[in-house]
Design a protein around this motif. Structure first.
Motif, short mmCIF file in Angstrom:
data_model
loop_
_atom_site.label_atom_id
_atom_site.label_comp_id
_atom_site.label_asym_id
_atom_site.label_seq_id
_atom_site.Cartn_x
_atom_site.Cartn_y
_atom_site.Cartn_z
N LEU A 274 0.84 -1.20 0.00
CA LEU A 274 0.00 0.00 0.00
C LEU A 274 0.88 1.25 0.00
CD1 LEU A 274 -2.70 1.50 0.13
CD2 LEU A 274 -2.83 0.98 2.58
N ALA A 275 1.97 1.22 0.74
CA ALA A 275 2.91 2.35 0.74
C ALA A 275 3.44 2.61 -0.67
CB ALA A 275 4.06 2.08 1.71
N GLY B 134 14.19 -1.60 5.29
CA GLY B 134 14.87 -1.91 4.03
C GLY B 134 13.98 -2.64 3.04
N THR B 135 12.68 -2.32 3.05
CA THR B 135 11.78 -3.05 2.16
C THR B 135 11.23 -2.19 1.00
OG1 THR B 135 9.97 -2.68 3.73
CG2 THR B 135 11.09 -4.80 3.85
N PHE B 136 11.73 -0.96 0.86
CA PHE B 136 11.33 -0.17 -0.32
C PHE B 136 12.01 -0.75 -1.56
CE2 PHE B 136 12.03 3.42 -3.31
CZ PHE B 136 10.69 3.68 -3.59
N ARG C 12 16.75 5.68 4.29
CA ARG C 12 16.77 4.51 5.15
C ARG C 12 17.19 4.98 6.53
NH1 ARG C 12 16.73 0.06 7.61
NH2 ARG C 12 17.87 -1.80 6.98
N ALA C 13 16.44 4.59 7.57
CA ALA C 13 16.80 4.95 8.95
C ALA C 13 17.31 3.72 9.67
CB ALA C 13 15.59 5.52 9.67
N SER D 5 8.67 0.83 8.96
CA SER D 5 7.64 0.88 9.97
C SER D 5 7.97 1.96 11.00
CB SER D 5 7.57 -0.51 10.63
OG SER D 5 7.76 -0.50 12.01
N VAL D 6 6.96 2.53 11.60
CA VAL D 6 7.21 3.62 12.54
C VAL D 6 7.81 3.11 13.85
CG1 VAL D 6 4.99 3.74 13.78
CG2 VAL D 6 6.22 5.85 13.22
N ILE D 7 7.60 1.85 14.15
CA ILE D 7 7.94 1.38 15.50
C ILE D 7 9.08 0.37 15.56
CG2 ILE D 7 6.34 -0.58 15.64
CD1 ILE D 7 5.55 0.66 18.46
N ALA D 8 9.45 -0.19 14.41
CA ALA D 8 10.44 -1.28 14.41
C ALA D 8 11.73 -0.90 15.14
CB ALA D 8 10.75 -1.71 12.97
N LEU D 9 12.26 0.30 14.86
CA LEU D 9 13.53 0.68 15.47
C LEU D 9 13.40 0.90 16.97
CD1 LEU D 9 14.88 3.06 12.70
CD2 LEU D 9 15.63 0.72 13.19
N PHE D 10 12.24 1.37 17.40
CA PHE D 10 12.01 1.56 18.84
C PHE D 10 12.04 0.23 19.57
CE2 PHE D 10 10.46 5.45 17.08
CZ PHE D 10 10.72 6.39 18.05
N ARG D 11 11.50 -0.77 18.89
CA ARG D 11 11.46 -2.08 19.54
C ARG D 11 12.85 -2.70 19.61
NH1 ARG D 11 6.46 -5.53 17.67
NH2 ARG D 11 6.66 -6.36 19.76
N VAL D 12 13.73 -2.31 18.68
CA VAL D 12 15.11 -2.79 18.72
C VAL D 12 15.92 -1.96 19.72
CG1 VAL D 12 17.24 -3.05 17.37
CG2 VAL D 12 15.02 -3.60 16.33
N ASP D 13 15.81 -0.62 19.60
CA ASP D 13 16.66 0.27 20.40
C ASP D 13 16.27 0.29 21.88
OD1 ASP D 13 17.89 0.81 18.03
OD2 ASP D 13 16.94 2.75 17.71
#
Ligand code: ATP
Ligand code: MG
Length: 240
Positions: free
Chosen positions: A41-42, A69-71, A98-99, A128-136
């Motif tokens: 959808l993005a 990294g899915t774009f 890429r962040a 995703s808005v939250i993926a990095l927060f869940r890692v960091d």
């Protein structure tokens, strides 16, 4: 006063569920299991946002912040062709970054605001808005700090939506097991807790249907009609 622009998702059924498409001036969140179509959808919105207004587009550029990294730029090509647009021109109007950490993600937003002040953007994607927060912030004692930083990020996104009249499309994950392995709770529960629930104006719950079919339901909105939209993920993007 800025007026809302509605951008087509590529599916008439989904557009109708949304009251015309995804809206500028607010945040639309999509969550759902893996391969439910959030990233597809993005990609479709990357193209449809650039359509003229009379074709249900936003006549504007797109900013894409990618944390997973899915774009896939090559996915843009058949989607652009499906809408009768020149793929290279469409790709040139997608600003991609890429962040790698949540701080990096936040700093990219600051940089984007400067760019949006100069050029006409109509869509900001964070997938995703939250993926990095869940890692960091993966430690047990870090939840409060994570939620505070997440709130900061989301308030930044709201500000961008309102200041530049852009649609903000963010993706989220579902929590399969918030009990730390002890029990399985409702698998449809989006991550991010009340902080994310309050920031997103519209929350779309996606799930897989038969074959390439996907089903979208509006989650938790008292003021929107109940109902589901069925759409397909195709080479040309999201469609009926
Ligand atoms: P995740 O949580 O893993 O990020 P997601 O919700 O972002 O998942 P997508 O990547 O949007 O999922 O959807 C992937 C699905 O899209 C694939 O399983 C496939 O069914 C479909 N798809 C991807 N590319 C194409 C294509 N070129 N043609 C048709 N269908 C495609
Ligand atoms: Mg994805």
């Amino acid at each position: 006063r800025k007026s809302v622009v509605r951008i087509t998702t590529g599916s008439q059924a989904l557009d109708e569920l949304l009251g015309g498409g995804i809206e500028t001036l607010c945040i639309t969140e999509a969550f759902g299991e893996f391969r439910s179509g959030k990233t597809q959808l993005a990609h479709t919105l990357c193209v449809s946002t650039q359509l003229p207004i009379h074709m249900h587009g936003g006549n504007g550029k797109v900013a894409y912040i990618d944390t997973e990294g899915t774009f896939r730029p090559e996915r843009i090509v058949p989607i652009a062709e499906r809408f009768g647009m020149d793929a290279n021109a469409v790709l040139d109007n997608i600003i991609y970054a890429r962040a790698y950490t949540y701080e990096h993600q936040y700093n990219l937003l600051l940089g984007l605001a400067a760019k949006m002040a100069e050029e006409p953007f109509k869509l900001l994607i964070v997938d995703s808005v939250i993926a990095l927060f869940r890692v960091d912030f993966s430690g047990r004692g870090e939840l409060a700090e994570r939620q505070q930083k997440l709130a900061q990020m989301l308030s930044r996104l709201t500000k961008i939506a309102e200041e530049f009249n852009v649609a903000v499309y963010i993706t989220n994950q579902v929590i399969a097991d918030p009990g730390g392995g002890m029990f399985i709770t409702d698998p449809k529960k989006p991550a991010g807790g009340h902080v994310l629930a309050h920031a997103a104006t519209i929350r779309l719950m996606l799930r897989k249907g038969k074959g390439e079919q996907r089903v979208c339901k509006i989650f938790d909105a008292a003021n929107l009609p109940e109902g589901e939209a069925v759409f397909q993920v195709t080479s040309g993007g999201i469609m009926d």
